[in-house]
Write an enzyme that holds these catalytic residues in place. Structure first.
Site, mmCIF file in Angstrom:
data_model
loop_
_atom_site.group_PDB
_atom_site.id
_atom_site.type_symbol
_atom_site.label_atom_id
_atom_site.label_comp_id
_atom_site.label_asym_id
_atom_site.label_seq_id
_atom_site.Cartn_x
_atom_site.Cartn_y
_atom_site.Cartn_z
ATOM 1 N N TYR A 29 103.237 13.271 -75.481
ATOM 2 C CA TYR A 29 102.824 12.221 -76.406
ATOM 3 C C TYR A 29 101.383 11.790 -76.141
ATOM 4 C CZ TYR A 29 102.850 7.624 -78.711
ATOM 5 O OH TYR A 29 102.557 6.539 -79.496
ATOM 6 N N LYS A 55 98.089 12.228 -78.576
ATOM 7 C CA LYS A 55 97.368 11.059 -79.066
ATOM 8 C C LYS A 55 95.901 11.081 -78.628
ATOM 9 C CE LYS A 55 100.631 8.849 -81.347
ATOM 10 N NZ LYS A 55 100.535 8.682 -82.820
ATOM 11 N N VAL A 58 104.267 -2.089 -80.034
ATOM 12 C CA VAL A 58 104.520 -2.572 -81.394
ATOM 13 C C VAL A 58 105.986 -2.978 -81.529
ATOM 14 C CG1 VAL A 58 104.501 -1.967 -83.842
ATOM 15 C CG2 VAL A 58 102.681 -1.144 -82.331
ATOM 16 N N ASP A 77 109.660 17.165 -93.285
ATOM 17 C CA ASP A 77 109.436 17.272 -91.844
ATOM 18 C C ASP A 77 107.994 17.728 -91.679
ATOM 19 O OD1 ASP A 77 109.184 18.050 -89.182
ATOM 20 O OD2 ASP A 77 111.146 19.007 -89.084
ATOM 21 N N VAL A 78 107.136 16.886 -91.104
ATOM 22 C CA VAL A 78 105.707 17.215 -91.061
ATOM 23 C C VAL A 78 105.380 18.377 -90.127
ATOM 24 C CG1 VAL A 78 105.008 14.872 -91.717
ATOM 25 C CG2 VAL A 78 105.139 15.503 -89.281
ATOM 26 N N ASP A 92 108.461 11.227 -95.542
ATOM 27 C CA ASP A 92 109.187 10.787 -94.350
ATOM 28 C C ASP A 92 110.359 11.727 -94.155
ATOM 29 O OD1 ASP A 92 109.091 7.731 -92.875
ATOM 30 O OD2 ASP A 92 110.826 8.993 -92.455
#
Length: 255
Positions: free
Chosen positions: A150, A154, A183, A57-58, A38
């Site tokens: 985004y 996705k 969510v 940091d991905v 994370d």
């Protein structure tokens, strides 16, 4: 329901808060061994000591692939990979979106999944119960105005998922995507607040509009996503692959 996951080894990206934390907690409750990355060091510190945790940091390829390798060494292999990392990206009309913001959104939401899978697939082939679960979004099914980076990322996650399911099916690796809707949590609130500001209307108006296109007019709890992850990761989900599973209260449109 018994998921038969005791001792199974999992990696969860962005697993220290929100949906990711719900997934990690559910896995631990089932007796799984879990590694988490994370970007939030404070959230990582709140994880139980049994969790192998690293601040990553991905979007940093070397750091991400290094973490996956280190995590698999620590766990002694891998049975389940959950690609949960993502960001909301910019909220703006297409002509006002900076190309750097576009690229960063795709790097974190989509390219990170390519990198983790390509790094982990050899270990997954050795598992007796291998699974990959990619977190997409209902925005990857219906689109999302003012949130094009985004939504595009996705949608890409679903394409990646379905392609990998075909490619890896011969190895016994099942690959599925989960598409959450609205969510409950701080992240969803921030998204709606940004949308309200962009459109110069109130938060309550944006929220009401969002639920206008949803049959079940309440926020999805993160634990509902976690329960689906457990099923897909367990032997119960052995014959489920290549699916894009919506957990969204029947969302027909994102306004």
């Amino acid at each position: 329901m018994t998921y038969q996951l005791e001792g199974q080894r999992a990696i969860v990206t962005a697993g220290a808060s929100g949906i990711g934390r719900a997934i990690v907690d559910a896995m631990l409750d089932c007796g799984m061994r879990v590694a988490v990355c994370d970007i939030d060091a404070t959230a990582l510190d709140s994880l139980p000591s049994a969790v192998f945790a690293r601040k990553i940091d991905v979007s940093d390829e070397a750091a991400l692939t290094g973490f996956v390798g280190e995590a698999m060494d620590h766990l002694g292999g891998l049975d389940c990979l959950v690609n949960n990392a993502g960001i909301a990206g910019p909220t703006a009309r297409i002509e006002n979106i900076d190309s750097a913001d576009w690229r960063r959104t795709l790097d974190i939401v989509l390219t990170s999944q390519f990198l983790t899978v390509s790094t982990a697939v050899a270990a997954l082939r050795k598992s007796e119960n291998p699974s990959i679960i990619n977190i997409s979004s209902v925005a990857g099914r219906v689109g999302f105005a003012l949130r094009t980076p985004y939504a595009a990322a996705k949608w890409g996650v679903i394409g990646l998922t379905k392609s990998l399911a075909i490619e890896l099916g011969g190895d016994g690796i099942r690959v599925n995507a989960i598409l959450p809707g609205l969510v409950a949590g701080d992240r969803q609130r921030r998204v709606l607040e940004s949308k309200a500001q962009q459109r110069n209307i109130s938060f309550s108006e944006v929220e009401a509009e969002a639920f206008r296109y949803t049959s079940i007019k309440e926020y999805v709890p993160p634990q509902a996503i976690a329960s689906q992850v457990l099923y897909l990761a367990s032997p119960l989900g052995r014959y489920v692959s290549g699916q894009a599973i919506s957990i969204c209260g029947d969302t027909q449109m994102l306004a």
